[in-house]
Design a protein around this motif. Structure first.
Motif, PDB file in Angstrom:
ATOM      1  N   PHE A 228       0.883  -1.154   0.000  1.00  0.00           N
ATOM      2  CA  PHE A 228       0.000   0.000   0.000  1.00  0.00           C
ATOM      3  C   PHE A 228       0.925   1.209   0.000  1.00  0.00           C
ATOM      4  O   PHE A 228       1.660   1.442   0.967  1.00  0.00           O
ATOM      5  CB  PHE A 228      -0.909  -0.015   1.226  1.00  0.00           C
ATOM      6  N   ILE A 229       0.898   1.967  -1.089  1.00  0.00           N
ATOM      7  CA  ILE A 229       1.919   2.994  -1.313  1.00  0.00           C
ATOM      8  C   ILE A 229       1.310   4.392  -1.335  1.00  0.00           C
ATOM      9  O   ILE A 229       0.416   4.680  -2.138  1.00  0.00           O
ATOM     10  CB  ILE A 229       2.666   2.717  -2.635  1.00  0.00           C
ATOM     11  N   GLU A 230       1.810   5.229  -0.451  1.00  0.00           N
ATOM     12  CA  GLU A 230       1.459   6.643  -0.425  1.00  0.00           C
ATOM     13  C   GLU A 230       2.514   7.383  -1.243  1.00  0.00           C
ATOM     14  O   GLU A 230       3.714   7.244  -0.995  1.00  0.00           O
ATOM     15  CB  GLU A 230       1.435   7.163   1.015  1.00  0.00           C
ATOM     16  N   VAL A 231       2.066   8.147  -2.233  1.00  0.00           N
ATOM     17  CA  VAL A 231       2.974   8.904  -3.083  1.00  0.00           C
ATOM     18  C   VAL A 231       2.946  10.365  -2.638  1.00  0.00           C
ATOM     19  O   VAL A 231       1.870  10.956  -2.514  1.00  0.00           O
ATOM     20  CB  VAL A 231       2.566   8.805  -4.573  1.00  0.00           C
ATOM     21  N   LYS A 232       4.108  10.917  -2.376  1.00  0.00           N
ATOM     22  CA  LYS A 232       4.239  12.326  -2.008  1.00  0.00           C
ATOM     23  C   LYS A 232       5.204  12.983  -2.977  1.00  0.00           C
ATOM     24  O   LYS A 232       6.316  12.499  -3.187  1.00  0.00           O
ATOM     25  CB  LYS A 232       4.764  12.490  -0.570  1.00  0.00           C
ATOM     26  N   THR A 233       4.757  14.092  -3.571  1.00  0.00           N
ATOM     27  CA  THR A 233       5.547  14.772  -4.592  1.00  0.00           C
ATOM     28  C   THR A 233       5.728  16.236  -4.214  1.00  0.00           C
ATOM     29  O   THR A 233       4.796  16.882  -3.757  1.00  0.00           O
ATOM     30  CB  THR A 233       4.835  14.679  -5.963  1.00  0.00           C
ATOM     31  N   ARG A 234       6.931  16.729  -4.420  1.00  0.00           N
ATOM     32  CA  ARG A 234       7.244  18.144  -4.200  1.00  0.00           C
ATOM     33  C   ARG A 234       8.040  18.651  -5.399  1.00  0.00           C
ATOM     34  O   ARG A 234       8.716  17.879  -6.086  1.00  0.00           O
ATOM     35  CB  ARG A 234       8.086  18.341  -2.930  1.00  0.00           C
ATOM     36  N   SER A 235       7.993  19.960  -5.603  1.00  0.00           N
ATOM     37  CA  SER A 235       8.737  20.570  -6.711  1.00  0.00           C
ATOM     38  C   SER A 235      10.082  21.122  -6.253  1.00  0.00           C
ATOM     39  O   SER A 235      10.776  21.773  -7.015  1.00  0.00           O
ATOM     40  CB  SER A 235       7.907  21.682  -7.359  1.00  0.00           C
ATOM     41  N   GLY A 236      10.441  20.859  -5.028  1.00  0.00           N
ATOM     42  CA  GLY A 236      11.721  21.296  -4.496  1.00  0.00           C
ATOM     43  C   GLY A 236      11.831  20.873  -3.048  1.00  0.00           C
ATOM     44  O   GLY A 236      10.938  20.221  -2.511  1.00  0.00           O
ATOM     45  N   LYS A 237      12.912  21.273  -2.401  1.00  0.00           N
ATOM     46  CA  LYS A 237      13.140  20.867  -1.012  1.00  0.00           C
ATOM     47  C   LYS A 237      13.046  22.031  -0.028  1.00  0.00           C
ATOM     48  O   LYS A 237      13.327  21.871   1.147  1.00  0.00           O
ATOM     49  CB  LYS A 237      14.495  20.176  -0.896  1.00  0.00           C
ATOM     50  N   ALA A 238      12.641  23.194  -0.510  1.00  0.00           N
ATOM     51  CA  ALA A 238      12.592  24.391   0.329  1.00  0.00           C
ATOM     52  C   ALA A 238      11.634  24.239   1.506  1.00  0.00           C
ATOM     53  O   ALA A 238      11.856  24.811   2.569  1.00  0.00           O
ATOM     54  CB  ALA A 238      12.193  25.604  -0.507  1.00  0.00           C
ATOM     55  N   PHE A 239      10.567  23.474   1.334  1.00  0.00           N
ATOM     56  CA  PHE A 239       9.578  23.295   2.395  1.00  0.00           C
ATOM     57  C   PHE A 239       9.648  21.908   3.019  1.00  0.00           C
ATOM     58  O   PHE A 239       8.685  21.426   3.592  1.00  0.00           O
ATOM     59  CB  PHE A 239       8.174  23.574   1.851  1.00  0.00           C
ATOM     60  N   GLY A 240      10.789  21.254   2.910  1.00  0.00           N
ATOM     61  CA  GLY A 240      10.980  19.929   3.494  1.00  0.00           C
ATOM     62  C   GLY A 240      10.877  18.831   2.450  1.00  0.00           C
ATOM     63  O   GLY A 240      10.512  19.058   1.302  1.00  0.00           O
ATOM     64  N   LEU A 241      11.208  17.642   2.871  1.00  0.00           N
ATOM     65  CA  LEU A 241      11.156  16.480   1.990  1.00  0.00           C
ATOM     66  C   LEU A 241       9.720  15.986   1.876  1.00  0.00           C
ATOM     67  O   LEU A 241       8.944  16.092   2.835  1.00  0.00           O
ATOM     68  CB  LEU A 241      12.060  15.375   2.544  1.00  0.00           C
ATOM     69  N   PRO A 242       9.352  15.435   0.733  1.00  0.00           N
ATOM     70  CA  PRO A 242       7.973  14.985   0.544  1.00  0.00           C
ATOM     71  C   PRO A 242       7.490  14.012   1.623  1.00  0.00           C
ATOM     72  O   PRO A 242       6.379  14.141   2.141  1.00  0.00           O
ATOM     73  CB  PRO A 242       7.995  14.311  -0.830  1.00  0.00           C
ATOM     74  N   GLU A 243       8.330  13.072   2.013  1.00  0.00           N
ATOM     75  CA  GLU A 243       7.914  12.045   2.974  1.00  0.00           C
ATOM     76  C   GLU A 243       7.646  12.614   4.361  1.00  0.00           C
ATOM     77  O   GLU A 243       6.940  12.005   5.167  1.00  0.00           O
ATOM     78  CB  GLU A 243       8.939  10.914   3.045  1.00  0.00           C
ATOM     79  N   GLU A 244       8.173  13.792   4.632  1.00  0.00           N
ATOM     80  CA  GLU A 244       7.955  14.412   5.940  1.00  0.00           C
ATOM     81  C   GLU A 244       6.521  14.895   6.131  1.00  0.00           C
ATOM     82  O   GLU A 244       6.105  15.187   7.252  1.00  0.00           O
ATOM     83  CB  GLU A 244       8.923  15.582   6.137  1.00  0.00           C
ATOM     84  N   SER A 245       5.761  14.948   5.054  1.00  0.00           N
ATOM     85  CA  SER A 245       4.384  15.438   5.151  1.00  0.00           C
ATOM     86  C   SER A 245       3.374  14.333   5.457  1.00  0.00           C
ATOM     87  O   SER A 245       2.174  14.587   5.488  1.00  0.00           O
ATOM     88  CB  SER A 245       3.993  16.156   3.858  1.00  0.00           C
ATOM     89  N   VAL A 246       3.830  13.121   5.697  1.00  0.00           N
ATOM     90  CA  VAL A 246       2.924  12.027   6.059  1.00  0.00           C
ATOM     91  C   VAL A 246       2.709  12.081   7.573  1.00  0.00           C
ATOM     92  O   VAL A 246       3.576  11.701   8.351  1.00  0.00           O
ATOM     93  CB  VAL A 246       3.469  10.646   5.620  1.00  0.00           C
ATOM     94  N   SER A 247       1.538  12.555   7.958  1.00  0.00           N
ATOM     95  CA  SER A 247       1.218  12.745   9.375  1.00  0.00           C
ATOM     96  C   SER A 247       0.684  11.459  10.006  1.00  0.00           C
ATOM     97  O   SER A 247       0.316  10.506   9.300  1.00  0.00           O
ATOM     98  CB  SER A 247       0.164  13.837   9.513  1.00  0.00           C
TER      99      SER A 247
END
Length: 125
Positions: free
Chosen positions: A50-69
């Motif tokens: 079961f895969i959660e995909v997190k995408t960001r256009s840069g690293k200025a606001f943190g890494l994508p995986e850090e947004s998994v609460s």
């Protein structure tokens, strides 16, 4: 469609291609259970992922995986359990995060974190 929705959709398409190239079989994409959704359900060998995909256009606001609460983990676990109740027979189950950073469209960065949590609320990255 807003930019973050477009970015998310692009990330999910990149994720599908990435997983297939790694040998995964895609079972479901954007599978819904009530108000909950799992981005990708895939398998490889005898394990369902079961895969959660997190995408960001840069690293200025943190890494994508850090947004998994922790709340997101609970929702994903609820949806995964519902899927498994309807689709029995899997011996091994994993919950994963596929983090994608798109700095330039031709060279996205992938970070695939497998078996990321055990049960609802116990995030371990």
């Amino acid at each position: 469609m807003s930019y973050h929705n477009e970015l998310g959709k692009t990330g999910e398409l990149l994720a599908l291609k990435y997983l297939e190239e790694k040998g995964f079989t895609i079972i479901e994409h954007n599978w819904r259970h009530g108000r909950y959704e799992i981005d990708i359900i895939a398998s490889i060998k005898d394990t369902i992922h079961f895969i959660e995909v997190k995408t960001r256009s840069g690293k200025a606001f943190g890494l994508p995986e850090e947004s998994v609460s922790a709340d997101k983990v609970k929702r994903l676990s609820t949806a995964a359990n519902a899927y498994l109740q309807k689709n029995r027979g899997w011996k091994w189950v994993q919950h994963d995060i596929l983090s994608i950073t798109i700095v330039n469209a031709h060279d996205p960065e992938f970070y695939f974190i497998q078996d990321v949590w055990i049960g609802a609320g116990n995030v371990r990255i």
